[in-house]
Design an enzyme around this catalytic site. Sequence first.
Site, PDB file in Angstrom:
ATOM      1  N   ASP A 206      11.205   1.740   2.198  1.00 17.63           N
ATOM      2  CA  ASP A 206       9.952   2.399   1.874  1.00 17.63           C
ATOM      3  C   ASP A 206      10.250   3.842   1.480  1.00 17.63           C
ATOM      4  O   ASP A 206      11.242   4.436   1.929  1.00 17.63           O
ATOM      5  CB  ASP A 206       9.029   2.408   3.094  1.00 17.63           C
ATOM      6  CG  ASP A 206       8.760   1.005   3.618  1.00 17.63           C
ATOM      7  OD1 ASP A 206       8.279   0.173   2.836  1.00 17.63           O
ATOM      8  OD2 ASP A 206       9.045   0.757   4.800  1.00 17.63           O
ATOM      9  N   ASP A 245       9.808  -2.021  -1.702  1.00 18.51           N
ATOM     10  CA  ASP A 245       9.089  -2.398  -0.486  1.00 18.51           C
ATOM     11  C   ASP A 245       7.787  -1.597  -0.481  1.00 18.51           C
ATOM     12  O   ASP A 245       7.057  -1.609  -1.460  1.00 18.51           O
ATOM     13  CB  ASP A 245       9.955  -2.137   0.733  1.00 18.51           C
ATOM     14  CG  ASP A 245       9.459  -2.873   1.974  1.00 18.51           C
ATOM     15  OD1 ASP A 245       8.468  -3.598   1.886  1.00 18.51           O
ATOM     16  OD2 ASP A 245      10.061  -2.706   3.048  1.00 18.51           O
ATOM     17  N   ASP A 249       4.879   3.302   5.374  1.00 21.73           N
ATOM     18  CA  ASP A 249       4.632   2.424   6.518  1.00 21.73           C
ATOM     19  C   ASP A 249       4.484   3.280   7.769  1.00 21.73           C
ATOM     20  O   ASP A 249       5.286   4.211   8.001  1.00 21.73           O
ATOM     21  CB  ASP A 249       5.778   1.434   6.720  1.00 21.73           C
ATOM     22  CG  ASP A 249       5.663   0.213   5.811  1.00 21.73           C
ATOM     23  OD1 ASP A 249       4.739   0.176   4.972  1.00 21.73           O
ATOM     24  OD2 ASP A 249       6.520  -0.684   5.922  1.00 21.73           O
ATOM     25  N   ARG A 302      -2.974  -3.383   0.428  1.00 19.93           N
ATOM     26  CA  ARG A 302      -2.560  -2.549   1.557  1.00 19.93           C
ATOM     27  C   ARG A 302      -2.878  -1.073   1.309  1.00 19.93           C
ATOM     28  O   ARG A 302      -1.989  -0.248   1.174  1.00 19.93           O
ATOM     29  CB  ARG A 302      -1.070  -2.715   1.858  1.00 19.93           C
ATOM     30  CG  ARG A 302      -0.671  -4.113   2.269  1.00 19.93           C
ATOM     31  CD  ARG A 302       0.790  -4.165   2.687  1.00 19.93           C
ATOM     32  NE  ARG A 302       1.204  -5.528   2.991  1.00 19.93           N
ATOM     33  CZ  ARG A 302       2.442  -5.881   3.330  1.00 19.93           C
ATOM     34  NH1 ARG A 302       3.384  -4.953   3.392  1.00 19.93           N
ATOM     35  NH2 ARG A 302       2.736  -7.139   3.585  1.00 19.93           N
TER      36      ARG A 302
END
Length: 424
Positions: A206, A245, A249, A302
């Site tokens: 990420d 990715d 996060d 997301r």
Amino acid sequence: MRTRPVAASLAGCTAVLLALMTAPAHAADPARRTLPAGDGWASEGAGTTGGAAADAAHTHTVRTWAEFTAALTAGGSAPRIIRVVGTLNATEGGCEAFEADGYDFARYLADYDPAVWGRDTPVSGPQEDLRAASAAAQGRAVKAYVPADTTIIGVGRNAGITGGSLQIRDVDNVIVRNLTLESPLDCFPQWDPTDGATGAWNSEYDAMVVHGATHVWIDHNTFTDGRYPDSSFPRHFGEIHQRHDGELDIVRGANHVTASWNVFADHDKTLMIGNSDSAAATDAGRLKVTLHHNLFTGVVERAPRVRFGQVDAYNNHYVVGSAYAYSLGVGYESRLYAEKNAFTLPAGADAGRILKKWKDAPLTAVDNRVNGRAVDLVAAHNALNPGDTLRTGAGWTPALRTRVDDARAVPGLVRARAGAGKVR
């Protein structure tokens, strides 16, 4: 007209001069700015100050990835400020710099072609071992671990990081501001023939990970796929050779995070809060995150997807493109509070797609607007999904907010002020 005595005037001038001389030299320095009181979950308790207290010996200006990673480890546990000038490239040597001897992607494709390997067994053998070794080498090179009491800030309008992954892990009190973060490319994605009905390429890295960390302020950054959109990747075995990715996060017990005035652009799996339904031991009662005045543009899903957390999402602007799954994901034990956000949907897109129910969990969604019109997002979802409805009432009311704008003003405000290069 009354005039002040000369002595009084001189005394006043002297007082002003002394005040200027004794004021901290860094009073107007954006690198020493701390999170304002009441500005989201990261202001809880002692608040978030990052490296504002750093002395000269722990204040660094960096122009290369090597200088950046050195600055992260220099000076022990003292507060630090790292100013980033220009774009730091974590992979300037290319993927070849990380390849283990004997690794051959063409051979990898031949060995694990589903026509040869099948789709029922995870890949194994020499080329998979060499791929894993190559991936480990890349991971060591591109992951940068941010210590506690640190501020990282871009200088000017063109500062950023490409190829790197900021790891904010198990530390407290970190600020990251004014950077363009181009999503790192995984040089060695793994083929998993058992992932779904047809298999999938799975990638790492990420742009930023907040893992078990507390009091983190992420402000005025731009997260983007930049030069390498997913559309530029080929397909192998019928699936896109995915090399990205997430962009951000927030996972594994992370807590008290504020993400404000950022841009999240042109990405698939963008922002995940909580990464497993089985992580109650670390995540229950944590993952308290505030998202405000962010722009999500051209992202597929997301934005965020939430598990466990009390997430306050207000005054964000969502600009939906042609590739779209959902914006706000309601996951296991989540308590999402979505207020006064603005959604811009293309013609034909149903507002019922904005919310996605992954698991049964209540949420509050009030005063949101879709294409300028007030819409009850929960009702829209339930009308589109009558057999899988959402419940209202998150069970809490956000208190840590400094300003809440009318949703009608949000698109203009966020467009003008969000993202890197716009720090005030």
